[in-house]
Structures are given as C-alpha cells and as structure tokens.
Write a protein that holds these residues in place. Structure first.
Motif, mmCIF file in Angstrom:
data_model
loop_
_atom_site.group_PDB
_atom_site.id
_atom_site.type_symbol
_atom_site.label_atom_id
_atom_site.label_comp_id
_atom_site.label_asym_id
_atom_site.label_seq_id
_atom_site.Cartn_x
_atom_site.Cartn_y
_atom_site.Cartn_z
ATOM 1 N N ILE A 1 0.985 -1.235 -0.084
ATOM 2 C CA ILE A 1 0.055 0.080 0.118
ATOM 3 C C ILE A 1 0.703 1.377 -0.128
ATOM 4 O O ILE A 1 0.715 2.351 -0.805
ATOM 5 C CB ILE A 1 -0.876 -0.025 1.263
ATOM 6 N N ASN A 2 1.948 1.441 0.836
ATOM 7 C CA ASN A 2 2.823 2.665 0.929
ATOM 8 C C ASN A 2 3.531 2.686 -0.358
ATOM 9 O O ASN A 2 3.660 3.718 -0.784
ATOM 10 C CB ASN A 2 4.049 2.271 2.072
ATOM 11 N N LEU A 3 3.791 1.576 -1.110
ATOM 12 C CA LEU A 3 4.633 1.552 -2.244
ATOM 13 C C LEU A 3 3.632 2.071 -3.558
ATOM 14 O O LEU A 3 4.093 3.143 -4.330
ATOM 15 C CB LEU A 3 4.917 0.225 -2.722
ATOM 16 N N LEU A 4 2.510 1.985 -3.542
ATOM 17 C CA LEU A 4 1.260 2.396 -4.217
ATOM 18 C C LEU A 4 1.292 4.007 -4.119
ATOM 19 O O LEU A 4 1.224 4.402 -4.966
ATOM 20 C CB LEU A 4 0.116 1.623 -4.486
ATOM 21 N N LYS A 5 1.186 4.316 -2.827
ATOM 22 C CA LYS A 5 1.005 5.785 -2.820
ATOM 23 C C LYS A 5 2.211 6.479 -3.109
ATOM 24 O O LYS A 5 1.985 7.472 -3.672
ATOM 25 C CB LYS A 5 0.783 6.151 -1.110
ATOM 26 N N ASP A 6 3.472 5.878 -2.854
ATOM 27 C CA ASP A 6 4.412 6.712 -3.296
ATOM 28 C C ASP A 6 4.748 6.743 -4.556
ATOM 29 O O ASP A 6 4.995 7.707 -5.298
ATOM 30 C CB ASP A 6 6.051 5.747 -2.669
ATOM 31 N N LEU A 7 4.355 5.783 -5.350
ATOM 32 C CA LEU A 7 4.194 5.609 -6.836
ATOM 33 C C LEU A 7 3.159 6.527 -7.533
ATOM 34 O O LEU A 7 3.620 7.244 -8.391
ATOM 35 C CB LEU A 7 3.874 4.259 -7.507
ATOM 36 N N GLN A 8 2.255 6.898 -6.691
ATOM 37 C CA GLN A 8 1.165 7.824 -7.284
ATOM 38 C C GLN A 8 1.724 9.288 -7.148
ATOM 39 O O GLN A 8 1.537 9.888 -7.912
ATOM 40 C CB GLN A 8 -0.286 7.563 -6.237
ATOM 41 N N ASP A 9 2.459 9.489 -6.025
ATOM 42 C CA ASP A 9 2.872 10.822 -5.729
ATOM 43 C C ASP A 9 4.159 11.014 -6.726
ATOM 44 O O ASP A 9 4.308 12.249 -7.245
ATOM 45 C CB ASP A 9 3.452 11.002 -4.237
ATOM 46 N N GLU A 10 4.973 9.953 -6.989
ATOM 47 C CA GLU A 10 6.108 10.338 -7.910
ATOM 48 C C GLU A 10 5.625 10.373 -9.396
ATOM 49 O O GLU A 10 6.249 11.385 -10.126
ATOM 50 C CB GLU A 10 6.999 8.877 -7.709
ATOM 51 N N MET A 11 4.554 9.696 -9.730
ATOM 52 C CA MET A 11 4.339 9.743 -11.178
ATOM 53 C C MET A 11 3.026 10.112 -11.441
ATOM 54 O O MET A 11 2.756 10.127 -12.694
ATOM 55 C CB MET A 11 4.317 8.209 -11.640
ATOM 56 N N GLY A 12 2.274 10.832 -10.504
ATOM 57 C CA GLY A 12 0.954 11.309 -10.815
ATOM 58 C C GLY A 12 -0.026 10.467 -11.363
ATOM 59 O O GLY A 12 -0.918 10.698 -12.224
ATOM 60 N N LEU A 13 -0.269 9.097 -10.738
ATOM 61 C CA LEU A 13 -1.169 8.273 -11.135
ATOM 62 C C LEU A 13 -2.474 8.327 -10.527
ATOM 63 O O LEU A 13 -2.709 9.111 -9.642
ATOM 64 C CB LEU A 13 -0.359 6.740 -10.770
ATOM 65 N N THR A 14 -3.329 7.964 -11.172
ATOM 66 C CA THR A 14 -4.869 7.744 -10.871
ATOM 67 C C THR A 14 -5.101 6.419 -10.626
ATOM 68 O O THR A 14 -4.910 5.386 -11.489
ATOM 69 C CB THR A 14 -5.935 8.445 -12.135
ATOM 70 N N TYR A 15 -5.825 6.078 -9.515
ATOM 71 C CA TYR A 15 -6.055 4.704 -9.153
ATOM 72 C C TYR A 15 -7.510 4.311 -9.010
ATOM 73 O O TYR A 15 -8.146 5.301 -8.440
ATOM 74 C CB TYR A 15 -5.513 4.317 -7.762
ATOM 75 N N VAL A 16 -8.155 3.186 -9.300
ATOM 76 C CA VAL A 16 -9.321 2.795 -8.877
ATOM 77 C C VAL A 16 -8.928 1.533 -8.055
ATOM 78 O O VAL A 16 -8.466 0.570 -8.411
ATOM 79 C CB VAL A 16 -10.373 2.381 -10.001
ATOM 80 N N PHE A 17 -9.280 1.726 -6.647
ATOM 81 C CA PHE A 17 -8.730 0.689 -5.815
ATOM 82 C C PHE A 17 -9.727 0.047 -5.149
ATOM 83 O O PHE A 17 -10.839 0.535 -4.351
ATOM 84 C CB PHE A 17 -8.165 1.495 -4.649
ATOM 85 N N ILE A 18 -9.953 -1.290 -5.511
ATOM 86 C CA ILE A 18 -11.048 -2.215 -5.066
ATOM 87 C C ILE A 18 -10.597 -3.019 -3.851
ATOM 88 O O ILE A 18 -9.544 -3.497 -4.090
ATOM 89 C CB ILE A 18 -11.514 -3.177 -6.062
ATOM 90 N N ALA A 19 -11.350 -3.164 -2.642
ATOM 91 C CA ALA A 19 -11.003 -3.888 -1.539
ATOM 92 C C ALA A 19 -12.010 -4.252 -0.748
ATOM 93 O O ALA A 19 -13.091 -3.500 -0.445
ATOM 94 C CB ALA A 19 -9.769 -2.966 -0.857
ATOM 95 N N HIS A 20 -11.710 -5.280 0.208
ATOM 96 C CA HIS A 20 -12.820 -5.512 1.103
ATOM 97 C C HIS A 20 -12.358 -4.952 2.491
ATOM 98 O O HIS A 20 -13.403 -4.597 3.433
ATOM 99 C CB HIS A 20 -12.927 -7.233 1.430
ATOM 100 N N ASP A 21 -11.159 -4.674 2.768
ATOM 101 C CA ASP A 21 -10.774 -4.056 3.851
ATOM 102 C C ASP A 21 -11.140 -2.624 3.973
ATOM 103 O O ASP A 21 -10.517 -1.819 3.428
ATOM 104 C CB ASP A 21 -9.271 -4.154 4.164
ATOM 105 N N LEU A 22 -12.017 -2.255 4.839
ATOM 106 C CA LEU A 22 -12.388 -0.813 4.835
ATOM 107 C C LEU A 22 -11.495 0.051 5.300
ATOM 108 O O LEU A 22 -11.248 1.358 5.069
ATOM 109 C CB LEU A 22 -13.844 -0.737 5.496
ATOM 110 N N SER A 23 -10.419 -0.351 6.220
ATOM 111 C CA SER A 23 -9.589 0.569 6.746
ATOM 112 C C SER A 23 -8.710 0.809 5.845
ATOM 113 O O SER A 23 -8.098 2.015 5.753
ATOM 114 C CB SER A 23 -8.803 -0.054 8.105
#
Length: 350
Positions: free
Chosen positions: A191-213
C-alpha cells in the motif's frame, strides 16, 4: 474517466447442441461513476456485488452489455484494434491473485518486459535495462531478472505485477484487491509503495478492496456497491463520518476498530436476510428486502443516485429515505430482527 449507465450481464445457457439463453446474471446493472485525474477512487461492497466485473469493464477486458465508458473524451466501449492497443498504454490493471496472474513457466524479466515487446517500445539490452529499473522501483532485486515466479514470496509476486502495470507509464491503474491475498505486514508495504508511486508518477487509481480501513487510508473518494449498483459515493471523510445509505452504514459498522474501548461502544448494524440473487434482482431498490428503513415505495420505485438535502455537492446517495444525522440504525435493525425471529405461538383452544 466517466462511467455512464454501464451494464454487464452474463447469459446463462442451457442445452448441448442448440444452447438457449434461459437467464442472465446482472453483474453490473447501471453504474455511473467519475474518476478524476490524480485521485484514488475506492470501491467497496460485499463479495459478488460486481466490483471485479466493473474493474474489468473499465480496463476494457470485458465488453459492456450497454452504456459508455469515456476516457479523456474517447468512448472506450467502441475501441478495437489499434485504438484499443493505444488505450492499454494509458490504463493498466493489477490483479487480485499474485499467484494466478503470473505465468509460472516464464521468467520474471520476460513477464515484466512483455508490454515493451507488445507495443514495440524497446528490445534487447534496452528492454532488459528498463525491466531492471522497474524491478528496482518496486523494491525487487534487479539481479533476480532470470528467476521464475515460484522463487518469490506472495508480496514479491505482487510487486512483479505492479512493475508490469507500470511498464508503459500509464495514466490510470485499476487495482483489483491488490493486497487481499497478502499478510498484514506485506499489505502495508504494498500500500505504501502504491502511494509513493502515485505521488512520484501522478497516477490515478481505482482501488477495489474488502478491507474498509485500507480503503479509508488510500482513497480520496469512495463508492459503495450493492448487487451491481453504486448506492453511495462521497469523499472518504464524509462517507466514514456519516454514511447516508442504510447499506453503506451497515457495511461501515462492520469495520474493525483498533481501539478496544471504542470498539466496545460501537453498535453493529446486523442486516436480516440474505443477499438476493443477481440472476433475479428485486424490483425497486435492490436493498429493500434487507433494509430496516424500507417502505412500500422502495419495492417499486428505483431510487436515483443523486445529492440528498443537506449533503455536499459530490455526496451522492441512491435511497428514498436516507439515514439522518444522529439516527441509530443499529437499534432499528435489531428491533426488526427480533420481530422476524419470534416464533408464532399456537392459538389457545376453547
């Protein structure tokens, strides 16, 4: 990306030679969504509500039954050939299962390098250099270029999937439960890797999950799905502070709470009945057979996904009788459950 009235139905056929369609699974049944540039849109809901099918429709892996998906002004549902190939460069997907999404017979360098080969971007030594850069970017040892997926742990395999998705420098990545198959400690790293990559590369995410936290941690906005439809959509702060749809309120009440004192005070909304079959969904509001606030209108009138009085302009709810501020839905659902489970006593004989 704009999702406008998207339906995805899977036919059920019967017969050996001449197969006849006898029913349809309403996996996605009229979804409207907007994904804004640079944000993370979380999508939550029960298993079988259509989250993964919607993700595959957004990535153009499933053709839609009807509706439109518009990405940067272009209707994705009408793309084919070179147009669809160009779309793949902008929208990529990370799959749920890090074991099943990688070919066990191919080496990691070959798997990550496939996008370069398919799109004719780089070859030979240049491709190897780019693949090793991607491996280093996601926290893998570039020297493991020639290893097979079986030689990596679950978290490392998911990093391989992330590296493959990043190869073409896409604008949007659809993450279909990317951490559900991983241990908790590995989940935090990914999760932290995905957030870092988003900040670095300006990515847009659609994030599907069961874990509400997890969804709350990564998302800017959250959409709640039930039986193929979006029933509520709002910013993360607004939705978690005060859900308006009864299903969204019940779903969030089931989330785990780290503070034991707060967890003891929390009241869980227990819904009665089972999830209806997507083959024959109920009329009117899909949630009315299980809703503690359901009335006669809910059984015949399908509520639109609109802004309800008192809500923010981007807080959309599909409910005729939304949860009011300060309303205790847990007690209402408990009272309904008690009435429905009380045995019928025989009449006294005279």
């Amino acid at each position: 990306m704009s999702v406008e009235g998207v339906f995805k139905h899977f036919p059920i056929r019967q017969g050996i030679v001449f197969k006849k369609e006898i029913a349809r699974v309403h996996a996605v049944d009229g979804v409207d969504l907007t994904v804004r540039r640079g944000e993370t849109l979380g999508v939550v809901g029960e298993s079988g509500c259509g989250k993964s099918t919607l993700a595959r429709c957004l990535a153009a892996l499933h053709p839609v039954t009807r509706g439109r998906i518009v990405f940067e002004g272009q209707d994705v549902t009408k793309l084919s050939g070179a147009g669809l190939k160009a779309f793949r460069r902008d929208v990529q997907m990370i799959f749920q299962d890090p074991y099943g999404s990688l070919n066990p017979r191919r080496r990691v360098g070959s798997i990550i390098g496939d996008p370069f080969a398919i799109h004719g971007i780089a070859g030979g030594a240049e491709r190897k250099r780019r693949v090793q850069e991607l491996m280093e970017l996601v926290g893998l040892n570039p020297e493991h270029f020639n290893r097979f997926p079986a030689e990596f742990s679950g978290g490392q395999r998911q990093r391989i999937g992330i590296a493959r998705a990043l190869a073409l420098r896409p604008k949007m990545i659809i993450c279909d439960e990317p951490v559900s198959a991983l241990d908790v400690s590995i989940q935090a790293q990914v999760i932290n890797l995905l957030k870092d990559l988003q900040d670095e590369m300006g990515l847009t995410y659609v994030f599907i999950a069961h874990d509400l936290s997890v969804v709350r941690y990564v998302s800017d906005r959250v959409a709640v799905m039930y039986l193929g439809r979006v029933v509520e959509s709002a910013t993360e702060d607004e939705l978690y502070a005060g859900p308006r749809h009864p299903y969204a309120a019940a779903l969030l009440s089931a989330a785990s709470i780290a503070d034991p004192d707060e967890a003891e005070r929390a009241e869980r909304i227990v819904l009665s009945g089972d999830v209806p079959s997507p083959i024959d969904p109920p009329s009117g509001c899909r949630f009315h057979p299980r809703c503690p606030k359901a009335r006669d209108r809910c059984t015949v009138d399908d509520p639109p996904l609109i802004v309800r009085p008192g809500d923010a302009p981007d807080h959309l709810t599909a409910c005729h009788f939304p949860v009011e501020r300060g309303e205790n839905l847990a007690r209402e659902s408990a009272a309904i459950a008690q009435v429905s489970t009380e045995p019928d006593l025989p009449e006294a004989s005279t």
